[in-house]
Design a protein around this motif. Sequence first.
Motif, PDB file in Angstrom:
ATOM      1  N   THR A  35      27.470  -3.402  15.290  1.00  0.00           N
ATOM      2  CA  THR A  35      28.417  -3.368  16.451  1.00  0.00           C
ATOM      3  C   THR A  35      29.333  -4.488  16.284  1.00  0.00           C
ATOM      4  N   SER A  36      30.552  -4.299  16.579  1.00  0.00           N
ATOM      5  CA  SER A  36      31.624  -5.312  16.363  1.00  0.00           C
ATOM      6  C   SER A  36      31.407  -6.400  17.039  1.00  0.00           C
ATOM      7  N   LYS A  37      30.962  -6.463  18.481  1.00  0.00           N
ATOM      8  CA  LYS A  37      31.079  -7.605  19.190  1.00  0.00           C
ATOM      9  C   LYS A  37      32.327  -8.416  19.314  1.00  0.00           C
ATOM     10  N   MET A  38      33.411  -7.532  19.128  1.00  0.00           N
ATOM     11  CA  MET A  38      34.731  -8.068  19.523  1.00  0.00           C
ATOM     12  C   MET A  38      35.322  -7.437  20.889  1.00  0.00           C
ATOM     13  N   GLY A  39      35.246  -8.413  21.805  1.00  0.00           N
ATOM     14  CA  GLY A  39      35.808  -7.908  23.051  1.00  0.00           C
ATOM     15  C   GLY A  39      35.414  -8.686  24.362  1.00  0.00           C
ATOM     16  N   GLU A  40      35.315  -8.165  25.466  1.00  0.00           N
ATOM     17  CA  GLU A  40      34.937  -8.892  26.492  1.00  0.00           C
ATOM     18  C   GLU A  40      33.422  -9.083  26.565  1.00  0.00           C
ATOM     19  N   ARG A  41      32.930 -10.155  26.155  1.00  0.00           N
ATOM     20  CA  ARG A  41      31.504 -10.553  26.248  1.00  0.00           C
ATOM     21  C   ARG A  41      30.744 -10.666  27.450  1.00  0.00           C
ATOM     22  N   THR A  42      31.363 -10.904  28.553  1.00  0.00           N
ATOM     23  CA  THR A  42      30.750 -11.029  29.848  1.00  0.00           C
ATOM     24  C   THR A  42      30.261  -9.461  30.306  1.00  0.00           C
ATOM     25  N   ILE A  43      31.040  -8.650  30.192  1.00  0.00           N
ATOM     26  CA  ILE A  43      30.737  -7.255  30.559  1.00  0.00           C
ATOM     27  C   ILE A  43      29.809  -6.488  29.559  1.00  0.00           C
ATOM     28  N   ARG A  44      30.092  -6.750  28.483  1.00  0.00           N
ATOM     29  CA  ARG A  44      29.283  -6.202  27.227  1.00  0.00           C
ATOM     30  C   ARG A  44      27.796  -6.822  27.433  1.00  0.00           C
ATOM     31  N   ARG A  45      27.746  -8.013  27.827  1.00  0.00           N
ATOM     32  CA  ARG A  45      26.399  -8.851  27.839  1.00  0.00           C
ATOM     33  C   ARG A  45      25.468  -8.054  29.128  1.00  0.00           C
ATOM     34  N   LEU A  46      26.411  -7.831  30.201  1.00  0.00           N
ATOM     35  CA  LEU A  46      25.722  -7.261  31.480  1.00  0.00           C
ATOM     36  C   LEU A  46      25.330  -5.677  31.062  1.00  0.00           C
ATOM     37  N   LEU A  47      26.148  -4.978  30.588  1.00  0.00           N
ATOM     38  CA  LEU A  47      25.760  -3.641  30.249  1.00  0.00           C
ATOM     39  C   LEU A  47      24.619  -3.541  29.307  1.00  0.00           C
ATOM     40  N   ILE A  48      24.535  -4.453  28.472  1.00  0.00           N
ATOM     41  CA  ILE A  48      23.376  -4.436  27.419  1.00  0.00           C
ATOM     42  C   ILE A  48      22.084  -4.910  28.241  1.00  0.00           C
ATOM     43  N   ILE A  49      22.127  -5.920  29.195  1.00  0.00           N
ATOM     44  CA  ILE A  49      20.994  -6.120  30.011  1.00  0.00           C
ATOM     45  C   ILE A  49      20.590  -4.876  31.034  1.00  0.00           C
ATOM     46  N   GLY A  50      21.577  -4.256  31.728  1.00  0.00           N
ATOM     47  CA  GLY A  50      21.348  -2.913  32.246  1.00  0.00           C
ATOM     48  C   GLY A  50      20.887  -1.902  31.513  1.00  0.00           C
ATOM     49  N   SER A  51      21.039  -1.533  30.294  1.00  0.00           N
ATOM     50  CA  SER A  51      20.806  -0.800  29.607  1.00  0.00           C
ATOM     51  C   SER A  51      19.349  -0.975  28.775  1.00  0.00           C
ATOM     52  N   SER A  52      18.999  -2.178  28.630  1.00  0.00           N
ATOM     53  CA  SER A  52      17.611  -2.467  28.266  1.00  0.00           C
ATOM     54  C   SER A  52      16.721  -2.310  29.549  1.00  0.00           C
ATOM     55  N   ALA A  53      17.082  -2.515  30.735  1.00  0.00           N
ATOM     56  CA  ALA A  53      16.231  -2.308  31.760  1.00  0.00           C
ATOM     57  C   ALA A  53      15.735  -0.925  31.863  1.00  0.00           C
ATOM     58  N   VAL A  54      16.917   0.001  31.620  1.00  0.00           N
ATOM     59  CA  VAL A  54      16.699   1.377  31.794  1.00  0.00           C
ATOM     60  C   VAL A  54      15.745   1.897  30.610  1.00  0.00           C
ATOM     61  N   VAL A  55      16.063   1.509  29.288  1.00  0.00           N
ATOM     62  CA  VAL A  55      15.203   1.779  28.350  1.00  0.00           C
ATOM     63  C   VAL A  55      13.758   1.506  28.449  1.00  0.00           C
TER      64      VAL A  55
END
Length: 344
Positions: free
Chosen positions: A268-288
């Motif tokens: 994964t590139s991790k080249m972008g808006e880090r705040t929203i990316r981190r929040l989406l990953i936290i939310g997806s980890s809760a779903v998973v």
Amino acid sequence: MSEVSTIGLDIAKQVFHAHGADARGHALFSKRISRGKLLAFFAAQPRCVVALEACGGAHHWARELAHIGHEVRLIPPAYVKPFVKRHKNDAVDAEAICEAAQRPNMRFVAVKSEEQQAAGLVFRARDLLVRQRTQLINAIRGHLTEYGWVAPKGRSHVAKLADLLEEEEMASSLPHAARTMFRLMLDLLADLDAKIVELDKEIATRAREDEIARRLMTIPGIGPITATAIAALAPPAETFTKGRDFAAWLGLTPLQKSTGGKQKLGATSKMGERTIRRLLIIGSSAVVLQASKKGAPKGSWLEGMLARKPRMLVTVALANKMARIVWALLTKQEDYKAPVAAMA
């Protein structure tokens, strides 16, 4: 004499540098300007394109220059770097910005209003306080370890250490100076907790009042914090032609290392808006995590991914999928509708 059509502006705190060029890209001037004279200089210039790097203070100056009547374009610094010639100074940087702005396929950053920046500041402040709280908790645990007091990791266990410090028998085993410092750090920790709770309430209020945030919260894994962060920090959905472009802007797509007609995707590139990316990953980890414990819907994409892929990979893949769903909802202005599994 040719008229200036593009000005590349290298900004700083006090000293700026402007590089002007005509429509063919020929340099017309290269001028060093102080902060107090910047707006007067551009007011005297004919209406043209003014390009800046999207860095600290760029949105403020973009708004000020737009009020004068110029067309302002913000360029990501990574896209300016290839145009920098040898060495690095303000004049060279301004020339590179001017040249990059004249490329027909260049990508630009949308200029934010003061209200958008103020809304984004709520999340920046909350992140800062959360980081300070984590740092303080680690300091308390680390210093107490020097006196033989060990607590498991986690914010909830710090409360147990605070209770022990209040017990006369346990506290007497610590030097007086150490007890004073620990109580000071615990008081600071309590203040940080209270301020974070206040910011959480502010964010929840914004989420209830904002139509876009309410729509985004219909997506599983997206709560008030993530929804209002997207509404405040993300550019308009029309900026992106498809959902994958939005996911790539967040840094949730894999790096391409393809050559010779062979497609090879990396991490994964991790080249972008880090705040929203981190929040989406936290939310997806809760779903998973919930799907791992209670089971995913029968026949769903998530069930198939969990059956054959590692959980962390599924988490990032789900965050990518959530980003695409966010783009679709913002574009179509609809609420989320859960997909129905096909009947066998």
